[in-house]
Design an enzyme around this catalytic site. Structure first.
Site, mmCIF file in Angstrom:
data_model
loop_
_atom_site.group_PDB
_atom_site.id
_atom_site.type_symbol
_atom_site.label_atom_id
_atom_site.label_comp_id
_atom_site.label_asym_id
_atom_site.label_seq_id
_atom_site.Cartn_x
_atom_site.Cartn_y
_atom_site.Cartn_z
ATOM 1 C CB VAL A 19 3.039 -9.975 6.804
ATOM 2 C CG1 VAL A 19 2.366 -9.515 5.664
ATOM 3 C CG2 VAL A 19 3.770 -9.066 7.495
ATOM 4 N N GLY A 31 5.296 3.102 -0.238
ATOM 5 C CA GLY A 31 6.687 3.088 -0.439
ATOM 6 C C GLY A 31 6.847 2.106 -1.395
ATOM 7 C CG ASN A 50 7.471 -4.597 -0.165
ATOM 8 O OD1 ASN A 50 8.679 -4.276 -0.229
ATOM 9 N ND2 ASN A 50 6.702 -3.909 0.436
ATOM 10 C CB ALA A 105 -0.868 -0.078 1.275
ATOM 11 C CB ALA A 138 7.152 1.800 -6.474
ATOM 12 N N GLY A 196 6.683 -1.219 -2.146
ATOM 13 C CA GLY A 196 5.568 -2.023 -2.546
ATOM 14 C C GLY A 196 4.522 -1.535 -3.299
ATOM 15 C CG ASP A 244 0.022 -2.379 3.521
ATOM 16 O OD1 ASP A 244 1.049 -1.901 3.000
ATOM 17 O OD2 ASP A 244 -0.228 -1.882 4.781
ATOM 18 C CE1 TYR A 288 16.694 -2.714 7.695
ATOM 19 C CE2 TYR A 288 14.530 -2.893 8.075
ATOM 20 C CZ TYR A 288 15.552 -2.490 7.184
ATOM 21 O OH TYR A 288 15.233 -2.444 5.860
ATOM 22 C CE LYS A 339 14.788 -5.867 5.911
ATOM 23 N NZ LYS A 339 13.400 -6.045 5.042
HETATM 24 N N1 LIG Z 1 12.839 2.420 2.771
HETATM 25 C C1 LIG Z 1 14.254 1.907 2.776
HETATM 26 O O1 LIG Z 1 15.338 2.774 2.955
HETATM 27 C C2 LIG Z 1 14.406 0.547 2.438
HETATM 28 C C3 LIG Z 1 13.649 -0.348 2.838
HETATM 29 N N2 LIG Z 1 13.930 -1.559 2.570
HETATM 30 C C4 LIG Z 1 12.907 -2.803 2.667
HETATM 31 O O2 LIG Z 1 11.726 -2.622 1.923
HETATM 32 C C5 LIG Z 1 10.488 -3.046 2.153
HETATM 33 C C6 LIG Z 1 9.333 -1.853 2.218
HETATM 34 O O3 LIG Z 1 9.873 -0.934 2.804
HETATM 35 P P1 LIG Z 1 9.350 0.590 2.612
HETATM 36 O O4 LIG Z 1 8.492 0.744 1.273
HETATM 37 O O5 LIG Z 1 10.656 1.642 2.605
HETATM 38 O O6 LIG Z 1 8.506 0.646 3.957
HETATM 39 P P2 LIG Z 1 7.132 1.616 4.158
HETATM 40 O O7 LIG Z 1 6.938 1.704 5.338
HETATM 41 O O8 LIG Z 1 7.046 2.695 3.121
HETATM 42 O O9 LIG Z 1 6.066 0.706 3.625
HETATM 43 C C7 LIG Z 1 5.914 -0.596 4.122
HETATM 44 C C8 LIG Z 1 4.374 -1.243 4.118
HETATM 45 O O10 LIG Z 1 4.451 -2.320 4.767
HETATM 46 C C9 LIG Z 1 3.224 -2.329 5.550
HETATM 47 N N3 LIG Z 1 3.431 -3.195 6.782
HETATM 48 C C10 LIG Z 1 4.256 -2.881 7.778
HETATM 49 N N4 LIG Z 1 4.028 -3.727 8.858
HETATM 50 C C11 LIG Z 1 3.146 -4.749 8.261
HETATM 51 C C12 LIG Z 1 2.504 -5.841 8.672
HETATM 52 N N5 LIG Z 1 2.983 -6.615 9.969
HETATM 53 N N6 LIG Z 1 1.665 -6.607 7.920
HETATM 54 C C13 LIG Z 1 1.266 -6.018 6.861
HETATM 55 N N7 LIG Z 1 1.829 -4.938 6.130
HETATM 56 C C14 LIG Z 1 2.759 -4.193 7.158
HETATM 57 C C15 LIG Z 1 2.992 -0.777 5.988
HETATM 58 O O11 LIG Z 1 1.526 -0.533 6.209
HETATM 59 C C16 LIG Z 1 3.456 0.077 4.626
HETATM 60 O O12 LIG Z 1 2.366 -0.011 3.736
HETATM 61 C C17 LIG Z 1 11.044 -3.438 3.948
HETATM 62 O O13 LIG Z 1 10.775 -4.672 4.014
HETATM 63 C C18 LIG Z 1 12.075 -2.719 4.201
HETATM 64 O O14 LIG Z 1 12.935 -3.205 5.185
HETATM 65 C C19 LIG Z 1 15.169 -2.120 2.410
HETATM 66 C C20 LIG Z 1 16.161 -1.271 2.006
HETATM 67 C C21 LIG Z 1 15.976 0.213 2.026
HETATM 68 C C1 LIG Z 2 17.663 3.072 9.641
HETATM 69 C C2 LIG Z 2 17.437 2.355 8.620
HETATM 70 C C3 LIG Z 2 16.952 2.938 7.276
HETATM 71 C C4 LIG Z 2 16.483 2.270 6.246
HETATM 72 C C5 LIG Z 2 16.477 0.880 6.162
HETATM 73 C C6 LIG Z 2 17.686 0.285 5.095
HETATM 74 O O1 LIG Z 2 17.091 -1.044 4.704
HETATM 75 C C7 LIG Z 2 18.822 0.391 5.627
HETATM 76 C C8 LIG Z 2 20.049 0.384 4.719
HETATM 77 C C9 LIG Z 2 21.169 0.602 5.520
HETATM 78 C C10 LIG Z 2 22.377 0.609 5.091
HETATM 79 C C11 LIG Z 2 22.667 1.043 3.460
HETATM 80 C C12 LIG Z 2 23.765 1.024 2.899
HETATM 81 C C13 LIG Z 2 24.037 1.627 1.429
HETATM 82 C C14 LIG Z 2 25.328 1.153 0.969
HETATM 83 C C15 LIG Z 2 25.515 1.654 -0.500
HETATM 84 O O2 LIG Z 2 24.835 2.552 -1.127
HETATM 85 C C16 LIG Z 2 26.700 1.213 -1.251
HETATM 86 O O3 LIG Z 2 26.939 1.896 -2.330
HETATM 87 C C17 LIG Z 2 28.118 1.079 -0.363
HETATM 88 C C18 LIG Z 2 28.079 0.425 0.560
HETATM 89 C C19 LIG Z 2 28.515 -0.900 1.060
HETATM 90 C C20 LIG Z 2 28.591 -1.678 -0.101
HETATM 91 C C21 LIG Z 2 28.739 -3.335 0.657
HETATM 92 C C22 LIG Z 2 28.469 -4.630 -0.532
HETATM 93 O O4 LIG Z 2 28.027 -4.072 -1.532
HETATM 94 O O5 LIG Z 2 28.751 -5.658 0.053
#
Ligand SMILES: NC(=O)C1=CN([C@@H]2O[C@H](COP(=O)(O)OP(=O)(O)OC[C@H]3O[C@@H](n4cnc5c(N)ncnc54)[C@H](O)[C@@H]3O)[C@@H](O)[C@H]2O)C=CC1
Ligand SMILES: CC/C=C\C[C@H](O)/C=C/C=C\C=C\C=C\C(=O)[C@@H](O)C/C=C\CCC(=O)O
Length: 268
Positions: A72, A23, A98, A21, A27, A25, A43, A158, A162
């Protein structure tokens, strides 16, 4: 503009997206519907889910999607959401686990949502798609993070979830090969993405004892940069439509764009 190949690949396909719903997901759901797939948006957030459904209906028609409110981490509810999807559309071809949260205070909840639910969602996907259950095959993509390749001191649980998603997904990809499930399993690992999730780092209820590091997290975000959800959806579509991808860990970062982690090959 979607490519003809992508439309051909997805027309008639049914996808289930948890956390669909908002972020990333949201998109992904948009891209799937745009390419003529039918989509189940699963969601927890009813208001965002209904809004998403309304937008999809307006753009693609009411038969293109369903919204299923579901936590979930409630195994029975997730099982029911999968069944309702198959009841509605007749079959299931694509599962995207997701949904995810950051909660270092209620870290047990993080494990339930980010890892346990991904495992359950993968097994449910196999029940509805695997040849071991007499089904026609399909594709599962689990969403991890670049945190799976790092040791983030600001959100250790977290990070652990992952790392677990990557390890589980690649192990299941190997199991799928050995068991001839007919299901491709891949994992997608974005860096920081501009979504509501990032706002949770502003709240002590989410970071707990690590809240004092929130400025360091913001520095990391500034250093690595923020990605658009649409780029993550682009990577997701490649994993969905490229049949050669199995057991892959797709990384998406500002510095390298869409690329893959190098591993030893799966079982021969
Ligand atoms: N935003 C970021 O920087 C990053 C996000 N991710 C991962 O991408 C995935 C999506 O994250 P975003 O879109 O950024 O988050 P978001 O918070 O924008 O969207 C997540 C969605 O999941 C839903 N949700 C949360 N808990 C739930 C549950 N228990 N049951 C059903 N739905 C639930 C929320 O209602 C929301 O609609 C997550 O697994 C997150 O860990 C991975 C790397 C970076
Ligand atoms: C508070 C957490 C917020 C969002 C959740 C998200 O999932 C967390 C991301 C955490 C780290 C992101 C790191 C980004 C790394 C890069 O952009 C790379 O360019 C360089 C860094 C390391 C490379 C390591 C590898 O490729 O093995």
């Amino acid at each position: 503009m979607p490519s003809l190949g992508t439309i051909m690949a997805l027309r008639g396909k049914v996808a289930l997206v948890t956390g669909g719903a908002q972020g990333i997901g949201r998109a992904v759901v948009q891209e799937l519907a745009h390419n003529h797939a039918q989509v189940a948006v699963v969601d927890l957030n009813a208001s965002c889910g209904e809004q998403c459904k309304s937008e999809l209906d307006s753009e693609f028609g009411a038969d293109r999607s369903i919204f299923l409110q579901c936590d979930v981490s409630d195994a029975d509810a997730l099982t029911e959401a999968f069944q309702k999807t198959v009841d509605q559309f007749g079959h299931l071809d694509i599962v995207i686990n997701n949904a995810g949260i950051i909660n270092e205070k209620d870290w047990e909840k993080s494990i339930q949502v980010n890892l346990t639910s991904v495992i359950k969602g993968t097994y449910l996907g196999l029940e509805h798609m695997s040849k071991e259950y007499g089904k026609a095959g399909g594709s599962i993509i689990n969403v991890a993070s670049m945190a799976a390749f790092m040791h983030c001191p600001h959100h250790p649980v977290y990070t652990a979830t992952k790392h677990g998603v990557v390890g589980f997904s690649r192990a299941m990809a190997d199991a799928s090969l050995l068991g001839d499930y007919g299901v491709r399993i891949n994992v997608l690992c974005p860096a920081f993405v501009d979504t509501p999730l990032l706002r949770t780092v502003e709240h002590e209820d989410c970071l707990g004892k690590f809240f004092k590091y929130k400025d360091d997290i913001k520095k990391s975000m500034d250093h690595y940069g923020l990605l658009k959800p649409s780029l993550i959806a682009e990577g997701m579509m490649r994993l969905i439509t490229d049949d050669s991808q199995h057991g892959a860990a797709m990384k998406i970062t500002r510095s390298e764009g869409i690329h893959f982690h190098e591993y030893e090959p799966l079982s021969p």
